[in-house]
Design a protein around this motif. Structure first.
Motif, PDB file in Angstrom:
ATOM      1  N   HIS A 114       8.650  12.957   2.909  1.00 37.25           N
ATOM      2  CA  HIS A 114       7.435  12.367   1.908  1.00 37.25           C
ATOM      3  C   HIS A 114       6.087  12.483   2.158  1.00 37.25           C
ATOM      4  O   HIS A 114       5.840  12.756   3.469  1.00 37.25           O
ATOM      5  N   LYS A 115       5.301  12.140   1.485  1.00 37.65           N
ATOM      6  CA  LYS A 115       3.663  12.112   1.569  1.00 37.65           C
ATOM      7  C   LYS A 115       3.268  10.693   1.952  1.00 37.65           C
ATOM      8  O   LYS A 115       3.782   9.959   1.438  1.00 37.65           O
ATOM      9  N   VAL A 116       2.261  11.042   2.784  1.00 35.68           N
ATOM     10  CA  VAL A 116       1.858   9.709   3.323  1.00 35.68           C
ATOM     11  C   VAL A 116       0.842   9.140   2.414  1.00 35.68           C
ATOM     12  O   VAL A 116      -0.122   9.993   1.952  1.00 35.68           O
ATOM     13  N   ILE A 117       0.948   7.834   2.150  1.00 32.11           N
ATOM     14  CA  ILE A 117      -0.120   7.324   1.216  1.00 32.11           C
ATOM     15  C   ILE A 117      -0.732   6.158   1.821  1.00 32.11           C
ATOM     16  O   ILE A 117      -1.740   5.602   1.162  1.00 32.11           O
ATOM     17  N   VAL A 118      -0.489   5.750   2.925  1.00 32.22           N
ATOM     18  CA  VAL A 118      -1.111   4.663   3.931  1.00 32.22           C
ATOM     19  C   VAL A 118      -1.301   5.326   5.182  1.00 32.22           C
ATOM     20  O   VAL A 118      -0.275   5.545   5.734  1.00 32.22           O
ATOM     21  N   GLU A 119      -2.463   5.668   5.840  1.00 33.95           N
ATOM     22  CA  GLU A 119      -2.426   6.357   6.951  1.00 33.95           C
ATOM     23  C   GLU A 119      -1.981   5.144   8.227  1.00 33.95           C
ATOM     24  O   GLU A 119      -1.935   4.016   7.946  1.00 33.95           O
ATOM     25  N   PRO A 120      -1.718   5.680   9.436  1.00 35.02           N
ATOM     26  CA  PRO A 120      -1.135   4.918  10.469  1.00 35.02           C
ATOM     27  C   PRO A 120      -2.059   3.525  10.601  1.00 35.02           C
ATOM     28  O   PRO A 120      -3.203   3.908  10.745  1.00 35.02           O
ATOM     29  N   TYR A 121      -1.480   2.528  10.721  1.00 36.33           N
ATOM     30  CA  TYR A 121      -2.085   1.091  10.971  1.00 36.33           C
ATOM     31  C   TYR A 121      -1.454   0.212  12.382  1.00 36.33           C
ATOM     32  O   TYR A 121      -0.020   0.591  12.302  1.00 36.33           O
TER      33      TYR A 121
END
Length: 208
Positions: free
Chosen positions: A91-98
């Motif tokens: 799937h596509k990333v909608i919130v980058e790594p945190y």
């Protein structure tokens, strides 16, 4: 050069055959084949349409640093909850790594889905998509069928044995220099024979 070319061809065929066997055995065992950090995966659901369709083949690369993943990147991860449990999800990333505590997380969603995925931990991430392979998809869909796989193995076997026979012929052939030397020696011998015959003839004339 001909011998070297034949040897290289045989080696490439052997490597190709071994790679196919490796991928098939890995798939039969229910695992995902990986080579040098790269994986070839097949899309099996419409959750990423229209960007990725069912049957598409994608190439993913193992992610060593999760902080390099950005929004809109397409990643593959191991699902661990709900309908995704035990499955590979692309799937596509909608919130980058945190970061939370000492671990990283990110958020993904299928383009065609109206809901976001459960939070994805760093340890779940398998790789990031680097390319879609339409040609490979067509070949994969054919050759991964029982008949297609049989045809592929037969073709590889025929090519392999054909190249091996060519290599044997080349090995048995005497080097070109030796052949030329042999021809020259034969010509010299003929010339020497002629000279001796001529000398004998002259001596005979003198005797008479």
């Amino acid at each position: 050069m001909k011998k070297l070319k034949t040897i290289i061809t045989v080696l490439l065929l052997v490597v190709t055959f071994l790679l196919i066997v490796f991928f098939v055995i890995t798939r039969v065992q229910g695992k995902t084949p990986e080579l040098f950090g790269y994986q070839i995966l097949r899309v099996v659901t419409p959750s990423m349409e229209p960007e990725l369709k069912v049957g598409d083949i994608i190439l993913t690369k193992r992610v060593d640093d999760i902080t390099q993943i950005k929004v809109d990147d397409i990643i593959t991860y191991n699902g661990e909850s709900g309908s995704y449990n035990g499955k590979l999800v692309t799937h596509k990333v909608i919130v980058e790594p945190y970061k939370r505590g000492d671990k990283y997380f990110l958020q993904t969603q299928g383009i065609a889905n109206d809901f976001t995925d459960p939070e994805v931990r760093e340890s779940q991430v398998v790789g990031k998509m680097v390319a879609s392979l339409p040609v490979i998809a067509a070949l994969y869909n054919f050759f991964m069928s029982p008949w297609g796989l049989a045809v592929l193995l037969i073709i590889l076997a025929l090519l392999f044995f054909s190249e091996v026979l060519n290599l044997r012929k080349i090995i048995k052939e005497p080097p070109k220099d030796e052949v030329e030397t042999s021809d020259r020696d034969s010509d010299d011998a003929d010339d020497s024979g002629k000279l001796l015959s001529d000398d004998n003839a002259e001596k005979t004339d003198l005797t008479e």
